[in-house]
Design a protein around this motif. Structure first.
Motif, PDB file in Angstrom:
ATOM      1  N   MET A 172     -26.566 -39.826 -33.181  1.00 57.27           N
ATOM      2  CA  MET A 172     -26.094 -38.933 -34.237  1.00 57.27           C
ATOM      3  C   MET A 172     -25.128 -37.906 -33.660  1.00 57.27           C
ATOM      4  O   MET A 172     -25.363 -37.335 -32.595  1.00 57.27           O
ATOM      5  N   ASP A 173     -24.020 -37.670 -34.388  1.00 52.85           N
ATOM      6  CA  ASP A 173     -22.979 -36.748 -33.953  1.00 52.85           C
ATOM      7  C   ASP A 173     -23.173 -35.409 -34.661  1.00 52.85           C
ATOM      8  O   ASP A 173     -22.741 -35.210 -35.788  1.00 52.85           O
ATOM      9  N   LEU A 174     -23.829 -34.484 -33.990  1.00 51.62           N
ATOM     10  CA  LEU A 174     -24.130 -33.186 -34.575  1.00 51.62           C
ATOM     11  C   LEU A 174     -22.992 -32.193 -34.416  1.00 51.62           C
ATOM     12  O   LEU A 174     -22.735 -31.373 -35.290  1.00 51.62           O
ATOM     13  N   SER A 175     -22.295 -32.243 -33.287  1.00 51.99           N
ATOM     14  CA  SER A 175     -21.366 -31.172 -32.916  1.00 51.99           C
ATOM     15  C   SER A 175     -19.970 -31.327 -33.508  1.00 51.99           C
ATOM     16  O   SER A 175     -19.202 -30.371 -33.514  1.00 51.99           O
ATOM     17  N   ASP A 176     -19.592 -32.544 -33.960  1.00 52.39           N
ATOM     18  CA  ASP A 176     -18.274 -32.787 -34.556  1.00 52.39           C
ATOM     19  C   ASP A 176     -17.143 -32.338 -33.636  1.00 52.39           C
ATOM     20  O   ASP A 176     -16.251 -31.587 -34.016  1.00 52.39           O
ATOM     21  N   ARG A 178     -17.276 -30.413 -30.941  1.00 52.50           N
ATOM     22  CA  ARG A 178     -17.585 -29.223 -30.128  1.00 52.50           C
ATOM     23  C   ARG A 178     -18.850 -29.499 -29.316  1.00 52.50           C
ATOM     24  O   ARG A 178     -19.835 -28.762 -29.401  1.00 52.50           O
ATOM     25  N   TYR A 179     -18.800 -30.556 -28.524  1.00 56.27           N
ATOM     26  CA  TYR A 179     -20.016 -31.017 -27.862  1.00 56.27           C
ATOM     27  C   TYR A 179     -20.421 -30.150 -26.677  1.00 56.27           C
ATOM     28  O   TYR A 179     -21.498 -30.318 -26.119  1.00 56.27           O
ATOM     29  N   GLY A 180     -19.587 -29.181 -26.296  1.00 55.15           N
ATOM     30  CA  GLY A 180     -19.987 -28.249 -25.255  1.00 55.15           C
ATOM     31  C   GLY A 180     -21.221 -27.452 -25.643  1.00 55.15           C
ATOM     32  O   GLY A 180     -21.979 -26.996 -24.779  1.00 55.15           O
ATOM     33  N   GLN A 181     -21.452 -27.272 -26.948  1.00 56.87           N
ATOM     34  CA  GLN A 181     -22.635 -26.545 -27.405  1.00 56.87           C
ATOM     35  C   GLN A 181     -23.910 -27.290 -27.034  1.00 56.87           C
ATOM     36  O   GLN A 181     -24.969 -26.674 -26.889  1.00 56.87           O
ATOM     37  N   ILE A 182     -23.836 -28.617 -26.901  1.00 56.68           N
ATOM     38  CA  ILE A 182     -25.000 -29.405 -26.512  1.00 56.68           C
ATOM     39  C   ILE A 182     -25.018 -29.645 -25.009  1.00 56.68           C
ATOM     40  O   ILE A 182     -26.035 -29.426 -24.338  1.00 56.68           O
ATOM     41  N   ASN A 335     -21.941 -27.075 -40.045  1.00 59.05           N
ATOM     42  CA  ASN A 335     -21.610 -26.374 -38.800  1.00 59.05           C
ATOM     43  C   ASN A 335     -21.036 -25.011 -39.139  1.00 59.05           C
ATOM     44  O   ASN A 335     -20.134 -24.899 -39.977  1.00 59.05           O
ATOM     45  N   ALA A 336     -21.540 -23.969 -38.500  1.00 59.69           N
ATOM     46  CA  ALA A 336     -21.024 -22.609 -38.672  1.00 59.69           C
ATOM     47  C   ALA A 336     -20.849 -21.977 -37.297  1.00 59.69           C
ATOM     48  O   ALA A 336     -21.743 -22.079 -36.446  1.00 59.69           O
ATOM     49  N   ASN A 337     -19.712 -21.317 -37.085  1.00 59.25           N
ATOM     50  CA  ASN A 337     -19.416 -20.705 -35.786  1.00 59.25           C
ATOM     51  C   ASN A 337     -18.759 -19.341 -35.990  1.00 59.25           C
ATOM     52  O   ASN A 337     -17.980 -19.148 -36.941  1.00 59.25           O
ATOM     53  N   TYR A 338     -19.071 -18.415 -35.090  1.00 51.85           N
ATOM     54  CA  TYR A 338     -18.429 -17.099 -35.110  1.00 51.85           C
ATOM     55  C   TYR A 338     -18.196 -16.641 -33.677  1.00 51.85           C
ATOM     56  O   TYR A 338     -19.059 -16.819 -32.796  1.00 51.85           O
ATOM     57  N   VAL A 339     -17.033 -16.030 -33.436  1.00 52.10           N
ATOM     58  CA  VAL A 339     -16.675 -15.514 -32.110  1.00 52.10           C
ATOM     59  C   VAL A 339     -16.085 -14.116 -32.271  1.00 52.10           C
ATOM     60  O   VAL A 339     -15.202 -13.891 -33.114  1.00 52.10           O
ATOM     61  N   HIS A 340     -16.585 -13.193 -31.463  1.00 50.59           N
ATOM     62  CA  HIS A 340     -15.928 -11.898 -31.266  1.00 50.59           C
ATOM     63  C   HIS A 340     -15.598 -11.817 -29.780  1.00 50.59           C
ATOM     64  O   HIS A 340     -16.489 -11.835 -28.924  1.00 50.59           O
TER      65      HIS A 340
END
Length: 830
Positions: A172-176, A178-182, A335-340
């Motif tokens: 299963m492809d969860l990260s779409d 952005r696989y660095g998160q895994i 998928n939800a992401n936020y960066v400051h």
């Protein structure tokens, strides 16, 4: 006579194709009728015992051989330790069913040592238990040990020199993307097997119709780590000045649902935003469209140095990823992401501009601060069956980015650049099988608002851009025998506040799939026009690809193509505009038309038994453009002016990879290499100024684990390159060398890690700079707790200098580095 000969040849060809069949079968246990996994299946000629092809059964006991010419003398032989061997003749059109009977056996004074790597057709499996070390923290650490697999500093994964297209966990492809998160956060000991999926076709409707050369990666977890939450909590503090870091990740990865929730933050120079980086592939162009046009870019804080040495940051990242498996074929992903991210850097540079008559030199020093607040929310639905494929991808993005620079040249300059971006995107794709035909529909709708602004002392300018981009297409695919045909027609439109444009296109595609050969030929036709201008271009872009698979180990390919492409709509902006206090762009409303010829040869060899992987690429590109640039330097201002003149350039390169594992010694050796040349022209004082750059780069890496207590790593990057500008200027080749040495030793419950980095950079013919960095780390583990103490930049190196060449310029830059720092961290695993 000629028609008779042609008819005879066609009859022979038809007979040959009909004699090629696909061999399928099922292997089960004779007592309980359960599927038998990993049984060896060989296709043989009767009486010879020599295999023509081989494979292994999958988890469902199934096997398949691709289309091959067979006759009455072909048999299939199935064997597995603990079962009796079984042989059945090949019967065209019938699936084979093997029911294996148990056969007890005994072993006496025999050592069995299975390979760490084993293959099954287009799947390569790495037994993680044979590679993992107690010192490995995450999946990324394991992947770096595997022969044939490379991981760069940003976390991008490649196999045999080719970037992976998808990253799966339990299929299963969860990260779409952005696989660095895994890969950076999933604990190493949770993984049982790493699978490399060659020729990966993720759409089941196309699995037996369109072959690909894509590579995917799949992680199979240990049973005890499925269906449970894996939670890590970490906090740290330190000094010089006050340092802090925090990390909370929670993930649950199973075959029915998956979740990953992350928070990371620090001011230690660790760029955790890399985990949210989207690794884009060629196929993603259809899903996301072409790259966004932009007028302005933020100042670059990069340098040929480890990012954590020079990055002064205050960063917080949040990620939430959830995947629901609705049934066996359908899934929903959110998928939800936020960066400051707040960054600062002090640096200076001396730039030499080489012109036909003279050389101009400009010097500057700057103190820059860049703030970026970025958020994204995406939802994807996919239903993937053998008859229907349907997917819809929707996302919202917001990016608030601005920078403030205080610059000293001959005068003090204050520069502010704002580049916000607000966008909405939807992609819909569907495929339906109707008899022997497959119908495909695609729809892409994308809107972005980019209100850019630049301010330089009292000067201010706005360059707002609003763009609505659409791309719709319809395709018909049909496979008959070994030939697959696909015909696509579509329209794209670019509606914006500068110049609207549209394109009509038609793409006939043909693919011949033979047992050892795969030949693809595309002939795209595209008509591009911008109403209100004189720009209206028809273009044919043929592409030919030939793939030859000699056997399991050897594979070769050749590619040739011609492509006509155009610049983006910012090139139609007629007014000059500034991109920085020093640089100015004058596009003159010229839309560049690039006509590119490309040729490539590729070869690869792999031996899973000997853990040996090798690739070689030969590339040549010839590009012809209707635009040439002239660079003018007037005082402190540098203008890049676009002029309507022919401009040719070319590039050739040789590159490849080599990777070898030595089982008995615990060694992995890898080498990547690149040799090339670029040649182009630029105007200077109204005259053509040719320039050429020659370069070579080698990156050897070696990892040695002689015991579970000791691990030694070494890698280096050796770059050597020079430039010729015109007939008078010869920039001496620069030698830049980076060497990194690391050693980890376990003493009782404490891991001691020492790393030494050496940077050698040529500044000029007679001057070079050497920089040494040292880092020491202590890690103590007990149960679920881990205590770590880090000391970085032990030699307290405070400044770094380097020189680089670019077209007709050279830059000598220096920047401030992070001082000697100490950090203590505590981690707890729930």
């Amino acid at each position: 006579m000629r028609p008779l000969i042609i008819a005879s040849l066609l009859c022979l060809l038809t007979f040959h194709l009909r004699s090629q069949i696909q061999i399928e079968g099922l292997v089960t246990d004779a007592e309980n009728n359960k599927p038998v996994d990993a049984a060896t299946v060989q296709l043989q000629k009767k009486g010879s015992g020599i295999p023509v092809n081989y494979t292994l059964t999958d988890a469902e006991g199934r096997f398949i051989f691709p289309a091959i010419q067979v006759n009455d003398s072909m048999v299939v032989r199935v064997s597995l330790l603990g079962y009796g061997t079984m042989v059945l003749p090949v019967v065209p059109g019938e699936k084979l069913h093997f029911q294996l009977s148990l056969r007890p056996f005994s072993l006496k004074e025999v050592e069995i040592r299975p390979g760490r790597i084993y293959g099954r057709q287009d799947t390569i499996n790495y037994d993680v238990s044979r590679f993992i070390s107690p010192k490995d923290e995450s999946v990324k650490d394991i992947l770096k040990r595997l022969p044939g697999i490379q991981v760069n500093d940003a976390g991008k994964i490649s196999y045999n020199g080719k970037d992976i297209s998808r990253f799966y966990v339990e299929g299963m492809d969860l990260s779409d993307g952005r696989y660095g998160q895994i890969s950076n956060n999933l604990q190493a000991n949770a993984v049982e097997t790493v699978q490399v999926l060659e020729n990966h076709q993720p759409i089941r409707v196309l699995s037996k119709k369109i072959s690909t050369e894509d590579i995917a990666l799949n992680l199979k977890l240990k049973p005890q780590f499925r269906n449970r939450w894996l939670i890590n909590l970490e906090g740290g503090t330190g000094g010089s000045p006050i340092l802090w870091s925090g990390n909370l990740n929670a993930m649950q990865l199973s075959r029915k649902s998956q979740s990953v929730y992350l928070y990371k933050g620090n001011n230690t120079g660790n760029d955790v935003t890399d985990e949210q980086r989207f690794f884009r592939t060629e196929e993603e162009e259809k899903k996301y469209g072409s790259l966004l046009p932009t007028f302005l870019k933020q100042p670059s804080l990069s340098a040929p140095l480890k990012k954590e040495r020079l990055l002064f940051n205050q960063v917080h990242t949040l990620s939430a990823n959830r995947l629901y498996k609705l049934n066996e074929t359908a899934q929903l992903r959110i998928n939800a992401n936020y960066v400051h991210d707040l960054r600062s850097q002090q640096r200076g540079s001396i730039t030499h501009y080489y012109q036909e008559a003279d050389t101009l030199t400009l010097k500057e020093e700057s103190n820059t601060q860049i703030r970026n607040d970025r958020t994204e929310l995406a939802a994807s639905f996919e239903n993937n069956t053998e008859d229907i494929f349907l997917t819809n991808h929707f996302n919202l993005t917001g990016n608030w980015e601005n920078s403030l620079s205080h610059i000293q040249t001959g005068q003090n300059v204050t520069q502010r650049i704002q580049t916000p971006d607000f966008g909405v995107h939807n992609y819909l794709q569907g495929l339906w099988t109707r008899g022997k035909n497959t119908i495909e529909a695609r729809s892409l709708v994308r809107y972005h608002n980019l209100p850019a602004r630049i301010g330089i002392n009292d000067y201010s300018d706005k360059m707002n851009l609003h763009q609505l981009y659409i791309d719709h297409s319809l395709s018909l695919l049909r496979k008959k025998g070994v030939l697959t045909q696909r015909y696509t027609a579509g329209v794209s439109g670019d509606i914006n506040n500068l110049h609207n444009g549209f394109a009509l296109y038609a793409i006939p595609e043909y693919q011949w799939n033979l047992p050892k050969w795969s030949i693809s030929f595309n002939l795209p036709f595209r008509w591009t026009a911008f109403p209100g201008t004189e720009i209206s271009h028809p273009a044919l872009n043929p592409y030919l690809s030939i793939l030859y698979k000699l056997n399991y180990a050897w594979r070769f390919s050749a590619r040739a193509g011609y492509k006509e492409s155009y610049g983006d709509i910012t090139n139609l902006y007629t007014s000059p505009y500034r991109t920085s206090f020093r640089n100015r762009i004058v596009s003159n409303g010229i839309l560049p038309v690039e006509r590119k010829q490309s040729y490539a040869l590729y070869g690869e060899y792999k031996s899973t038994v000997h853990e040996f992987f090798l690739t070689l690429y030969l590339n040549y590109i010839n590009n012809r453009s209707n635009r040439i640039f002239e660079r003018r330097v007037e005082g402190e201002e540098v203008s890049l002016i676009s002029l309507p003149e022919k401009n040719d350039s070319y590039n050739w390169s040789v590159n490849g990879t080599l990777s070898k594992g030595f089982y008995d010694w615990g060694i992995k050796f890898a080498l990547s290499y690149l040799i090339g040349r670029n040649k182009a022209e630029q105007l200077s004082d109204g005259k053509r100024l040719p320039f050429r750059s020659d370069y070579m780069q080698y990156e050897p890496k070696i990892s040695w684990t002689p015991s579970r207590l000791l691990e030694i790593n070494y890698q280096s990057t050796i770059y050597y390159g020079g430039s010729r500008i015109g007939s008078e200027t010869h920039l001496n080749p620069l030698l830049n060398v980076v060497q990194k040495f690391g050693i980890i030793y376990s003493l009782a419950a404490v891991d001691i890690q020492l790393s030494l980095d050496h940077y050698h950079n040529d500044i000029s013919r007679d001057k070079s700079a050497d920089a040494f960095f040292a880092h020491i780390s202590l890690r103590w583990k007990t149960g679920k707790w881990q205590l770590a103490a880090d000391a970085t930049n032990l030699f307290n190196k405070k400044e770094y200098r380097y020189t680089q060449y670019s077209t007709t310029e050279s830059y000598t830059s220096w920047l401030t580095l992070r001082p000697r720092e100490f950090l203590v961290k505590v981690r707890y695993k729930f």
